[in-house]
Scaffold this motif. Structure first.
Motif, PDB file in Angstrom:
ATOM      1  N   PRO A 588      84.496 -60.582  20.606  1.00 52.18           N
ATOM      2  CA  PRO A 588      84.034 -62.184  20.338  1.00 52.18           C
ATOM      3  C   PRO A 588      84.433 -62.461  19.013  1.00 52.18           C
ATOM      4  O   PRO A 588      84.856 -61.970  17.970  1.00 52.18           O
ATOM      5  CB  PRO A 588      82.363 -61.886  20.333  1.00 52.18           C
ATOM      6  CG  PRO A 588      82.254 -60.464  20.909  1.00 52.18           C
ATOM      7  CD  PRO A 588      83.481 -59.753  20.574  1.00 52.18           C
ATOM      8  N   PRO A 589      84.223 -63.953  18.766  1.00 51.36           N
ATOM      9  CA  PRO A 589      84.620 -64.680  17.874  1.00 51.36           C
ATOM     10  C   PRO A 589      83.634 -64.318  16.611  1.00 51.36           C
ATOM     11  O   PRO A 589      82.631 -63.448  16.783  1.00 51.36           O
ATOM     12  CB  PRO A 589      84.429 -66.156  17.797  1.00 51.36           C
ATOM     13  CG  PRO A 589      84.024 -66.212  19.377  1.00 51.36           C
ATOM     14  CD  PRO A 589      83.768 -65.082  19.904  1.00 51.36           C
ATOM     15  N   VAL A 590      83.967 -64.293  15.346  1.00 54.81           N
ATOM     16  CA  VAL A 590      83.251 -63.964  13.994  1.00 54.81           C
ATOM     17  C   VAL A 590      81.774 -64.378  14.180  1.00 54.81           C
ATOM     18  O   VAL A 590      80.960 -63.659  14.176  1.00 54.81           O
ATOM     19  CB  VAL A 590      84.175 -64.182  12.982  1.00 54.81           C
ATOM     20  CG1 VAL A 590      82.970 -63.990  11.575  1.00 54.81           C
ATOM     21  CG2 VAL A 590      85.532 -63.793  12.628  1.00 54.81           C
ATOM     22  N   PHE A 591      81.395 -65.601  14.504  1.00 57.48           N
ATOM     23  CA  PHE A 591      80.349 -66.032  14.692  1.00 57.48           C
ATOM     24  C   PHE A 591      79.772 -66.134  15.924  1.00 57.48           C
ATOM     25  O   PHE A 591      78.735 -66.810  16.316  1.00 57.48           O
ATOM     26  CB  PHE A 591      80.094 -67.249  13.717  1.00 57.48           C
ATOM     27  CG  PHE A 591      80.238 -67.081  12.424  1.00 57.48           C
ATOM     28  CD1 PHE A 591      79.297 -66.473  11.513  1.00 57.48           C
ATOM     29  CD2 PHE A 591      81.383 -67.470  11.639  1.00 57.48           C
ATOM     30  CE1 PHE A 591      79.563 -66.035  10.290  1.00 57.48           C
ATOM     31  CE2 PHE A 591      81.668 -67.258  10.279  1.00 57.48           C
ATOM     32  CZ  PHE A 591      80.768 -66.388   9.679  1.00 57.48           C
ATOM     33  N   ASN A 592      80.191 -65.291  16.859  1.00 54.59           N
ATOM     34  CA  ASN A 592      79.659 -65.128  18.204  1.00 54.59           C
ATOM     35  C   ASN A 592      79.844 -66.468  19.160  1.00 54.59           C
ATOM     36  O   ASN A 592      80.427 -66.287  20.230  1.00 54.59           O
ATOM     37  CB  ASN A 592      78.511 -64.634  18.244  1.00 54.59           C
ATOM     38  CG  ASN A 592      78.151 -63.491  17.678  1.00 54.59           C
ATOM     39  OD1 ASN A 592      79.233 -62.916  17.315  1.00 54.59           O
ATOM     40  ND2 ASN A 592      77.128 -62.754  17.546  1.00 54.59           N
ATOM     41  N   PHE A 593      79.303 -67.560  18.844  1.00 54.75           N
ATOM     42  CA  PHE A 593      79.285 -68.656  19.478  1.00 54.75           C
ATOM     43  C   PHE A 593      79.697 -69.958  18.821  1.00 54.75           C
ATOM     44  O   PHE A 593      79.329 -70.050  17.728  1.00 54.75           O
ATOM     45  CB  PHE A 593      77.813 -68.924  20.209  1.00 54.75           C
ATOM     46  CG  PHE A 593      77.416 -67.779  20.872  1.00 54.75           C
ATOM     47  CD1 PHE A 593      77.604 -67.317  22.194  1.00 54.75           C
ATOM     48  CD2 PHE A 593      76.438 -66.664  20.248  1.00 54.75           C
ATOM     49  CE1 PHE A 593      77.203 -66.104  22.605  1.00 54.75           C
ATOM     50  CE2 PHE A 593      76.026 -65.708  20.748  1.00 54.75           C
ATOM     51  CZ  PHE A 593      76.319 -65.397  22.186  1.00 54.75           C
ATOM     52  N   ASP A 594      80.491 -70.894  19.365  1.00 63.53           N
ATOM     53  CA  ASP A 594      80.674 -72.049  18.601  1.00 63.53           C
ATOM     54  C   ASP A 594      79.283 -72.928  18.625  1.00 63.53           C
ATOM     55  O   ASP A 594      79.162 -73.732  17.791  1.00 63.53           O
ATOM     56  CB  ASP A 594      81.758 -72.998  19.253  1.00 63.53           C
ATOM     57  CG  ASP A 594      83.006 -72.185  19.313  1.00 63.53           C
ATOM     58  OD1 ASP A 594      83.154 -71.323  18.240  1.00 63.53           O
ATOM     59  OD2 ASP A 594      84.008 -72.453  20.103  1.00 63.53           O
ATOM     60  N   GLU A 595      78.581 -72.712  19.755  1.00 60.51           N
ATOM     61  CA  GLU A 595      77.415 -73.489  19.982  1.00 60.51           C
ATOM     62  C   GLU A 595      76.613 -72.584  20.875  1.00 60.51           C
ATOM     63  O   GLU A 595      77.049 -71.996  21.624  1.00 60.51           O
ATOM     64  CB  GLU A 595      77.780 -74.735  20.894  1.00 60.51           C
ATOM     65  CG  GLU A 595      76.682 -75.861  20.582  1.00 60.51           C
ATOM     66  CD  GLU A 595      77.203 -77.110  21.584  1.00 60.51           C
ATOM     67  OE1 GLU A 595      76.184 -77.455  22.110  1.00 60.51           O
ATOM     68  OE2 GLU A 595      78.272 -77.434  21.310  1.00 60.51           O
ATOM     69  N   ILE A 596      75.360 -72.533  20.273  1.00 65.46           N
ATOM     70  CA  ILE A 596      74.358 -71.524  20.869  1.00 65.46           C
ATOM     71  C   ILE A 596      74.224 -71.916  22.433  1.00 65.46           C
ATOM     72  O   ILE A 596      74.016 -72.980  22.776  1.00 65.46           O
ATOM     73  CB  ILE A 596      72.964 -71.579  20.216  1.00 65.46           C
ATOM     74  CG1 ILE A 596      73.020 -71.352  18.530  1.00 65.46           C
ATOM     75  CG2 ILE A 596      71.856 -71.024  20.778  1.00 65.46           C
ATOM     76  CD1 ILE A 596      73.463 -69.800  18.399  1.00 65.46           C
ATOM     77  N   PRO A 597      74.269 -70.545  23.144  1.00 65.52           N
ATOM     78  CA  PRO A 597      74.030 -70.987  24.559  1.00 65.52           C
ATOM     79  C   PRO A 597      72.659 -71.407  24.984  1.00 65.52           C
ATOM     80  O   PRO A 597      71.763 -71.158  24.110  1.00 65.52           O
ATOM     81  CB  PRO A 597      74.621 -69.683  25.421  1.00 65.52           C
ATOM     82  CG  PRO A 597      74.439 -68.805  24.069  1.00 65.52           C
ATOM     83  CD  PRO A 597      74.501 -69.304  22.733  1.00 65.52           C
ATOM     84  N   ARG A 598      72.512 -72.122  26.207  1.00 60.79           N
ATOM     85  CA  ARG A 598      71.125 -72.493  26.664  1.00 60.79           C
ATOM     86  C   ARG A 598      71.042 -71.532  27.688  1.00 60.79           C
ATOM     87  O   ARG A 598      71.804 -71.056  28.642  1.00 60.79           O
ATOM     88  CB  ARG A 598      71.247 -73.774  27.241  1.00 60.79           C
ATOM     89  CG  ARG A 598      70.745 -74.833  26.084  1.00 60.79           C
ATOM     90  CD  ARG A 598      70.584 -76.232  26.875  1.00 60.79           C
ATOM     91  NE  ARG A 598      71.924 -76.504  27.285  1.00 60.79           N
ATOM     92  CZ  ARG A 598      71.852 -77.299  28.390  1.00 60.79           C
ATOM     93  NH1 ARG A 598      70.783 -77.368  29.268  1.00 60.79           N
ATOM     94  NH2 ARG A 598      73.009 -77.630  29.174  1.00 60.79           N
ATOM     95  N   VAL A 599      69.913 -70.675  27.774  1.00 60.36           N
ATOM     96  CA  VAL A 599      69.591 -69.852  28.797  1.00 60.36           C
ATOM     97  C   VAL A 599      68.635 -70.428  30.083  1.00 60.36           C
ATOM     98  O   VAL A 599      67.892 -71.210  29.683  1.00 60.36           O
ATOM     99  CB  VAL A 599      68.929 -68.569  28.394  1.00 60.36           C
ATOM    100  CG1 VAL A 599      68.319 -67.738  29.524  1.00 60.36           C
ATOM    101  CG2 VAL A 599      69.484 -67.800  27.306  1.00 60.36           C
TER     102      VAL A 599
END
Lengths: 637, 271
Positions: A588-599
């Motif tokens: 995964p990218p260093v900060f995991n997500f570009d934008e926080i996912p929505r569950v």
């Protein structure tokens, strides 16, 4: 050079280590000389000139290495180094040897370090099996033998099984709940670096006069309070391993409670998250007790306190109560994360929702609650108050129920599924169900007092613990490593080698540990360097099987190392899994997500067309999951 | 699920469980029986083996059946049925195990009470454990003492009062099926009624240090007459300095203090 010395890192760490050791040493010798004593004290329960540096040197190293830089600057009101994501992510292998605050790097550090200690612990076991292959004394003397099984257990428990789960969860859990990192990244890094320190202290005890600690991993007083210097190494090492464990658990708790992605309510958490929540509750509640027990032994030894000295009013049995109040929950600390892993893998590879998801989660919580009430089943023959035995037997038997629920629910998950068995992870998960059931059944038998009276302290107990810890925990660890290997490395391992490893491990486990039940029931006590010749044949078989089991682990290592370097690219989601960690690139990218996912739904919505667990950032409704860029994010320092 | 597969699975469980039980019951797992406790414990083990065999059979059959029936064909990328659970089934597999384990716990409790019943005319023997040897005192027969060899009469209950001198040891005669730790500073006891003459091994079962492996003693179970004859031949008495349990130790201390001028002499009350 001067700059390198001032920077946090290995140079400064080495200097810190030497200064820390020198400080401790001078403190002891100085104070002793001032008091008119000899500079050195060499009673076997003494050696303050060794013990105090043993405590101060690791702190010196940690200061030098940079573990406390940020906190000290902040506390002193100095400008902190601009929030150092400089310590985040890994672009080259050297980054894994730094005080790195990225949960993914820390996860990898954990897994690799603990596998190293797994090898050490395994070699110790093989030395023991070599000695036990025949009756009589061939290879090691009795005192060395006692040291071998004590360090084997301690290394496997404190430096492999407990932390490797922390490592896997470290990597996977923040991704799974849609968090950019753990709640306390610096604490997380500190937790990891305490581990190798604990390991070096445990293994360093072999160099102590009188040899390594040899009172068993249980270290019962008063055997431990009068044992040679190595025992103190154990007392101190447990503090470092325990502190690491507690800090990680707090970190998991806060992360899970506060950092879940929007939409992820409790009933949408993957079961791995539930499992680590439960485990962390156990760790923060129980681990202080083992730390306390070892401190009490330490004080008895060094300061002449009399917690366990019966001649001065101490109470010998109380050691066991305190010790097992941790060490029974500890077996669930070593098992619950594995339960989580198995749930993820079986659901993914059977292409079906976990059967009875809510009951599965509640069963975990049930185990947490019950496991605090069963400790004294280790003491049915220990001479504790006899009235306590029956209530403890009942809780012990009852804890089999939530465990049984989990087994049946995994089986239920398989029914009407599409079971894929090409993955080594799934093979280990399926074999785990059977092997663990055997361990569970022998556990119930051990819970029944009349049977326990006969088989406690025999090889039956050794067989039981290895069926649940090796056939149970270690199988889940292998399953987890195979399952998330493509996510962690971005590459695929070799399934053919994986299968060799799986079948070798499965057969090796059964051939090694099943006969131990038999000789134990027939009267062979555990923790003995020699035994009656009637058990010779079985012990030979056990030893040969143990060596096969050990050898086949080399296949695993080869597979992991070579695949990490040369394996084919895995892609983001080789198992077509639903949970969030598979929706980002591998690694995964260093900060995991570009934008926080929505569950937007449960984690296991297999078989429901159009059902989604999470909508990734920047994704239009119903659009394909976009490829996230690999880890090239750079942050100005 | 239709009736037929369930029937098939039940049949498989019955066959598997029965065959496994029958095979496992052929062995005398715990070895020779030489005390009245051995029979009920071994029966308890047999019952547990039968129940366990069927539970193991259920797990194996369910797993095997699922693997045969629902294994995906290579290249099949479809999903399984979206079944999330079945409340009735979940209740069943919670309640039935509760009943089974509580039943086994109750049975165990009954056996425990049975094997720990004390007789009023039981013979008391002291067993002293120290690194790495067992010695025995016979308080009912002039406090005679034997080292490394224990004699007991057959068919009479014996209560061993265990006394550890240094670290924890554990008193275990496998053929008697009983075990109890000897704990420094604590009085523990073992209740056993040997019912078969012969020579057995007393094994230290709790790790006690370097010589733990070799900490054994011989146990001779013989007729009352032979036992008496053997005792008469013993000449040594339990040495005075053998360490006592805490209570006795404290009582001794108190006596010593009294002899040396009472508690007033301790300086605590004097001021």
């Amino acid at each position: 050079m001067a700059a390198a010395i001032r920077q946090p890192g290995w140079y400064r760490g080495a200097i810190g280590l030497v200064l820390g050791a020198a400080f401790g040493f001078c403190l002891v010798v100085g104070l002793r000389l001032l008091s008119g004593l000899d500079a050195f004290q060499t009673e076997q329960t003494g050696y303050p000139q060794v013990i105090v540096p043993l405590i101060t040197a690791p702190f010196g190293f940690l200061f030098g290495f940079g573990a406390f830089d940020y906190w000290f600057r902040w506390a002193a009101g100095k400008p902190t180094i601009p929030e150092d994501h400089s310590g985040h992510g890994a672009t080259k292998w050297q980054d894994y040897f730094k005080f790195n605050t990225d949960h993914k790097v820390i996860g990898t550090q954990y897994v690799v370090t603990t596998l190293f200690f797994f090898l050490i612990g395994g070699l110790l076991a093989l030395l023991m099996r070599a000695e036990l292959a025949q009756p009589g004394t061939q290879i090691v003397a009795a005192n060395t033998f006692n040291g071998l099984f004590s360090t084997h257990a301690v290394v496997m428990i404190f430096l492999f099984i407990i932390p490797v789960f922390a490592g896997l969860a470290n990597y996977v859990l923040p991704l799974m709940i849609g968090a950019p990192d753990m709640a306390f990244p610096r604490l997380n890094a500190l937790s990891f670096w305490l581990l190798p320190i604990a390991g070096i202290i445990f293994l360093g005890s072999f160099l102590a006069p009188g040899g390594s600690f040899d009172a068993g991993w249980t270290g019962y007083a008063p055997l431990s309070t009068g044992a040679p210097l190595g025992q103190t190494f154990f007392n101190i090492g447990v503090q470092f391993a325990g502190a690491s464990s507690i800090a990680t658990a707090l970190n998991f708790l806060v992360t899970i409670i506060t950092m879940r992605a929007p939409g992820m309510n409790l009933w949408r958490m993957p079961l791995l998250v539930w499992a680590n929540l439960s485990t962390s509750l156990l760790v923060v509640g129980a681990t202080p007790f083992v730390a306390g027990a070892q401190f009490m032994v330490f004080f008895d030894r060094i300061l002449g306190m009399n917690f366990f000295n019966f001649l001065e009013g101490g109470d010998v049995i109380s050691y066991q109560h305190i010790f097992w109040f941790y060490s029974h929950p500890a077996v669930y600390i070593m098992m619950l994360p594995g339960f989580g892993i198995i749930s993820e893998i079986i659901s993914t590879h059977a292409r079906k929702p976990v059967f009875g998801y809510r009951l599965m989660a509640l069963a975990l919580i049930g185990i947490v609650v019950l496991s605090y009430s069963v400790w004294a089943h280790h003491m049915f023959v220990a001479g504790m108050f006899s009235w306590l035995r029956v209530p403890i037997m009942i809780t012990t038997m009852l804890i089999a129920v939530p465990t049984g629920i989990k087994v049946f629910s995994w089986l239920g998950t398989l029914f009407y599924g599409k079971i894929h068995t090409y993955s080594t992870a799934m093979l280990f998960a399926l074999a785990f169900i059977i092997t663990f059931t055997v361990g569970g059944i022998s556990g119930v038998m051990l819970g029944m007092i009349p049977i326990d009276i006969h088989v406690s302290d025999t090889y039956f107990v050794v067989a039981h613990i290895h069926f649940v810890l090796f056939g149970g925990s270690v199988f889940t660890i292998f399953a987890g490593i195979y399952h998330w290997f493509p996510k962690m490395t971005g590459r695929m391992y070799d399934e053919r080698l994986g299968r060799i490893h799986f079948w070798g491990t499965l057969v090796g486990t059964w051939m090694t540990f099943i006969p131990m039940h038999w000789i134990g029931m027939d009267g062979m006590p555990r923790r003995v360097a020699d035994y009656a010749s009637q058990y010779g044949d079985w012990n030979l078989l056990i030893s040969v099987s143990a060596f096969v089991l050990g050898a086949v682990q080399l296949v695993f290592l080869y597979n992991m190392i070579v695949s990490w370097r040369f394996g084919p690219k895995a892609g983001p989601n080789p198992w077509r899994a639903n949970s969030i960690e598979w929706q980002v690139s591998s690694p995964p990218p260093v900060f995991n997500f570009d934008e926080i996912p929505r569950v937007v739904g449960g984690p296991y919505e297999y078989g429901t067309p159009g059902a989604r667990h999470a909508i990734m950032g920047g994704e239009g409704e119903g659009a394909e999951v976009p490829e996230t860029k690999p880890s090239t994010v750079t942050v100005p320092s | 699920m239709t009736r037929l597969p369930i029937l098939k699975m039940v049949l498989a469980v019955i066959v598997f469980g029965t065959v496994q039980s029958v095979i496992l019951l052929q062995f005398n797992w715990f070895g020779d029986e030489a005390s009245t406790a051995a029979k009920p414990i071994d029966t308890l083990l047999d019952v547990t083996i039968i129940i366990s065999s069927f539970i193991f059979a259920i797990v194996c059959v369910a797993l095997g059946y699922a693997l045969i029936k629902w294994r995906a064909k290579p290249g099949d990328e479809s999903d399984g049925l979206p079944i999330h659970g079945n409340t009735r089934l979940e209740i069943i597999w919670t309640i039935i195990p509760v009943i089974i384990v509580l039943g086994l716990a109750g049975y165990s409790w009954a056996v425990l009470d049975d094997i720990e019943k004390t007789d009023s005319n039981a013979l008391h023997i002291n067993a002293y454990a120290q690194q790495f040897a067992w010695t025995f005192g016979y308080p009912e027969d002039g406090n005679k003492w034997s080292e490394g060899e224990l004699h007991v009469p057959v068919d009479r209950q014996v209560i061993f009062d265990l006394q550890a001198q240094d670290v924890i040891h554990s008193f275990w005669v496998p053929e008697w099926r009983i075990k109890k730790d000897a704990v420094p500073g604590l009085e523990t006891e073992v209740i056993v009624t040997p019912d078969k003459e012969g020579t057995y091994s007393l094994i230290c079962a709790e790790l006690c240090g370097l010589g733990h492996t070799t900490m054994r003693a011989t146990v001779v179970v013989e007729s009352e007459a032979k036992y008496k004859a053997w005792l008469n031949k013993q000449t040594t008495q339990v040495p005075e300095d053998i360490l006592k349990t805490t209570n006795q130790y404290e009582a001794d201390q108190l006596k010593k203090e009294e002899q040396s001028g009472g508690i007033e002499g301790s300086g605590v009350i004097e001021q």
